[in-house]
Design a protein around this motif. Sequence first.
Motif, PDB file in Angstrom:
ATOM      1  N   HIS A  53     -12.851  -2.702  10.274  1.00  0.00           N
ATOM      2  CA  HIS A  53     -13.714  -1.947   9.350  1.00  0.00           C
ATOM      3  C   HIS A  53     -14.022  -2.744   8.086  1.00  0.00           C
ATOM      4  N   HIS A  54     -13.128  -3.655   7.728  1.00  0.00           N
ATOM      5  CA  HIS A  54     -13.362  -4.502   6.561  1.00  0.00           C
ATOM      6  C   HIS A  54     -14.348  -5.623   6.885  1.00  0.00           C
ATOM      7  N   LEU A  55     -14.207  -6.220   8.066  1.00  0.00           N
ATOM      8  CA  LEU A  55     -15.005  -7.392   8.416  1.00  0.00           C
ATOM      9  C   LEU A  55     -16.368  -7.050   9.006  1.00  0.00           C
ATOM     10  N   THR A 185      -4.075  -2.408   2.484  1.00  0.00           N
ATOM     11  CA  THR A 185      -4.141  -1.030   2.946  1.00  0.00           C
ATOM     12  C   THR A 185      -5.181  -0.286   2.133  1.00  0.00           C
ATOM     13  N   ASP A 186      -5.460   0.929   2.543  1.00  0.00           N
ATOM     14  CA  ASP A 186      -6.448   1.727   1.824  1.00  0.00           C
ATOM     15  C   ASP A 186      -5.915   2.124   0.456  1.00  0.00           C
ATOM     16  N   LEU A 279       3.752   2.511  -0.999  1.00  0.00           N
ATOM     17  CA  LEU A 279       3.530   2.207  -2.412  1.00  0.00           C
ATOM     18  C   LEU A 279       2.142   2.639  -2.854  1.00  0.00           C
ATOM     19  N   ALA A 280       1.167   2.483  -1.964  1.00  0.00           N
ATOM     20  CA  ALA A 280      -0.198   2.891  -2.292  1.00  0.00           C
ATOM     21  C   ALA A 280      -0.297   4.397  -2.502  1.00  0.00           C
ATOM     22  N   ALA A 328       6.865  10.027  -9.215  1.00  0.00           N
ATOM     23  CA  ALA A 328       6.466   8.613  -9.192  1.00  0.00           C
ATOM     24  C   ALA A 328       4.943   8.572  -9.117  1.00  0.00           C
ATOM     25  N   SER A 329       4.295   8.018 -10.134  1.00  0.00           N
ATOM     26  CA  SER A 329       2.837   8.065 -10.190  1.00  0.00           C
ATOM     27  C   SER A 329       2.172   6.703  -9.992  1.00  0.00           C
ATOM     28  N   GLU A 330       2.951   5.636 -10.139  1.00  0.00           N
ATOM     29  CA  GLU A 330       2.360   4.304 -10.021  1.00  0.00           C
ATOM     30  C   GLU A 330       1.969   4.036  -8.575  1.00  0.00           C
ATOM     31  N   THR A 331       0.765   3.518  -8.366  1.00  0.00           N
ATOM     32  CA  THR A 331       0.329   3.121  -7.026  1.00  0.00           C
ATOM     33  C   THR A 331       0.085   1.624  -6.991  1.00  0.00           C
ATOM     34  N   ALA A 332       0.489   1.013  -5.884  1.00  0.00           N
ATOM     35  CA  ALA A 332       0.338  -0.438  -5.757  1.00  0.00           C
ATOM     36  C   ALA A 332      -1.098  -0.762  -5.392  1.00  0.00           C
TER      37      ALA A 332
END
Length: 332
Positions: A53-55, A185-186, A279-280, A328-332
């Motif tokens: 889907h990216h390419l 990742t998304d 993490l995302a 936990a609010s931080e997203t990678a």
Amino acid sequence: MTGVQTCALPIYVQPAEYFSGLLGRARQHILFDLSHLPLVHCGTSEFALRLLHHLAPRLQEKYDLSLLLTGEAAAFFGPEVAGYPVLDANGLDGTAVFDLIYKPAQIFFWEEWRNLIRRGARLAYTHLDVIATRCDYLCGPNTRDLFRTTAETVDLGITISEFSKRDFECLYGIDSRFAVIHPGTDPGTGVQGEGEYILVMGNQFPHKAIDFALEALQGVGPLVALGGEAEGGTRAEEVRYLAGGKLSRTELMEVYAGARVVVCPSVYEGFGLTVLEALAQGKPVVALDLEINRELAGLVQSENLHLAADFSGMRELVERLMEREGAASETA
């Protein structure tokens, strides 16, 4: 090598004129080879389809692009491959040739390798890892020979981490020529709230170490295990098993949303897409202090990623995170 049979199949190098019919085409034709996809949602299928889907939007501006899948896989992953020309891997015309074939995984069978060379004027693939050569329960006849042959013969080999590249080169004692491109990742879906349970991620293979993690985490809090030996059942009152590979993307996001802590106990990964995905979603993640996880930690620079020296240390980290106040609010 002890226990490895000698391959009787030739390499099948095609003469240049074999692909002469490709010359003069207005647009070159790329085959995105997904013939290896199992009928489950797993790291292999997730990586391949997200990469597609990216390419694809970029490639289709300049090239003709077709997908190669079995009929069963085309039906199983129907929504993900909708809108693309799909060729049947079990019924592809023997005369079909392509300017480039790209496969987002290793080649595990000599017949598959023969077909790639017969059909593609140029070949590229992504080497994920060499776990199939490290474990007797994954290693087939000639797997080590085939992995080396493909790496030395293709026009372009890509791998998913510096660790995976070094691991391959250490195993074979060669310069792999791999280009390193880390997976992604998304973006996070805005998961709200702290969640309630400890989510242990993996599958039934021993190197995923789900049972070791569950044993170490007994009594810390409610446990949900995605994958493992007791798929679909319950081994203990505080452990709920979810069958691996059966959840849709929406259902998986709901499982992440309900987790307070995500544990990825695998003792071997080529990259660790599950860690990145958790993490995302803004979830604290606990994993073992492995070389690949240290590489991933350097990439994401996230305070939500916690590395444990062993399973006792994993329990201590999870206990602290379960007691921690605030979402936990931080997203990678």
